[in-house]
Enzyme design. Structure first.
Site, PDB file in Angstrom:
ATOM      1  N   ASP A  66      14.153  28.435 -30.032  1.00 27.27           N
ATOM      2  CA  ASP A  66      15.589  28.502 -29.768  1.00 27.27           C
ATOM      3  C   ASP A  66      15.891  27.583 -28.580  1.00 27.27           C
ATOM      4  O   ASP A  66      15.029  27.358 -27.730  1.00 27.27           O
ATOM      5  CB  ASP A  66      15.931  29.966 -29.441  1.00 27.27           C
ATOM      6  N   ASP A  68      19.435  27.216 -26.626  1.00 28.87           N
ATOM      7  CA  ASP A  68      20.310  27.787 -25.586  1.00 28.87           C
ATOM      8  C   ASP A  68      19.618  28.937 -24.868  1.00 28.87           C
ATOM      9  O   ASP A  68      19.269  29.934 -25.497  1.00 28.87           O
ATOM     10  CB  ASP A  68      21.590  28.360 -26.224  1.00 28.87           C
TER      11      ASP A  68
HETATM   12 MG   LIG Z   1      19.307  31.555 -26.994  1.00 33.03          MG
END
Ligand SMILES: [Mg+2]
Length: 264
Positions: free
Chosen positions: A11, A13
């Site tokens: 992931d 962010d």
């Molecule tokens: Mg995230």
């Protein structure tokens, strides 16, 4: 678990960066994984940018990756729609360039004229007028599909409304039941695993949110690694296989784990 690891889905962010700031270990990630022979792909629910735009964003933080190592929820959404609709099908989009681009690349026509689908992602220029058009299309029979249902997104100032918050407005107004593509559903991760030629049993999902990243990894049959840092909502029954402080900590553990030579 780390010793048998052949692939990571990561992931972005809150794991690789927050806003435009790289997080600890982010800049060592790609060279270290390449050295260890671990395949990788970045995955994101973020529907606002294309993979090429994410590639440029990472490059600005001195993180160099090929654009095909980045899979976004719009790509996974387009992949899903290709499975259930003909090329040329009109779709109404509540979303930004990344979503429009992925749908057009997949052969769909972005139009308000009798759309068969309303596709919702994060839209930071959203107007009441566009929300209303989406609701009218659903009343006329269009199916509701969302890139993701993240309630909020981390920014340096705190949390901003996410695609899920916008989706909630349409669901509240119409009573429609959306089909959600991004994490915590497994579709996005399955598209990414296919892209790098890896099986779920040999891969781990790395993320900062229990309710999306870790739940999606579980749903896809992968191991899961939680990166601390973004305070998320506690999710009963969802626990990661491993918890690390940040990517730097994960890389330390990977280097110490003596990954089996066959993987190199
Ligand atoms: Mg995230």
């Amino acid at each position: 678990m780390l010793r048998g690891l052949r692939a990571l889905l990561i992931d972005m962010d809150g794991v690789v960066y927050r806003g435009d700031e790289p997080l600890p270990g982010a800049q060592d990630l790609v060279p270290t994984l390449q050295r260890l022979g671990i395949r990788f792909c970045f995955v994101t629910n973020n529907a606002t940018l294309t993979p090429q735009q994410f590639q440029a964003k990472l490059a600005n933080m001195a993180i160099k990756v090929d654009a095909d190592r980045i899979v976004t929820s719009p790509e996974a959404t387009a992949h899903y729609l290709q499975g259930i609709a003909e090329p040329g099908t009109p779709v109404l989009v509540v979303g930004e360039h990344g979503l429009v681009h992925a749908l057009e690349e997949a052969g769909f026509v972005v139009s308000r004229n009798q759309p068969a689908f309303v596709v919702v992602g994060l839209d930071r220029q959203l107007t009441y007028e566009r929300l209303a058009a989406a609701c009218l299309a659903i009343q006329d029979g269009a199916q509701l599909v969302a890139t993701n249902a993240d309630p909020a997104i981390p920014v340096p100032q705190g949390m901003f409304p996410g695609a899920g918050a916008l989706l909630a407005a349409i669901v509240t107004a119409t009573g429609a039941t959306p089909t959600i593509i991004g994490k915590p559903a497994p579709t996005l991760l399955q598209v990414a695993l296919e892209r790098i030629g890896s099986r779920p049993e040999e891969a781990a999902m790395v993320g900062d949110q229990l309710g999306t990243d870790i739940a999606a990894g579980r749903a896809a049959g992968m191991s899961t690694i939680l990166v601390e840092g973004t305070p998320g909502r506690p999710v009963p029954g969802v626990e990661p296989d491993l918890q690390v402080r940040n990517l730097a900590h994960l890389l330390e553990l990977l280097l110490a784990a003596e990954i089996e030579p066959s993987s190199r």
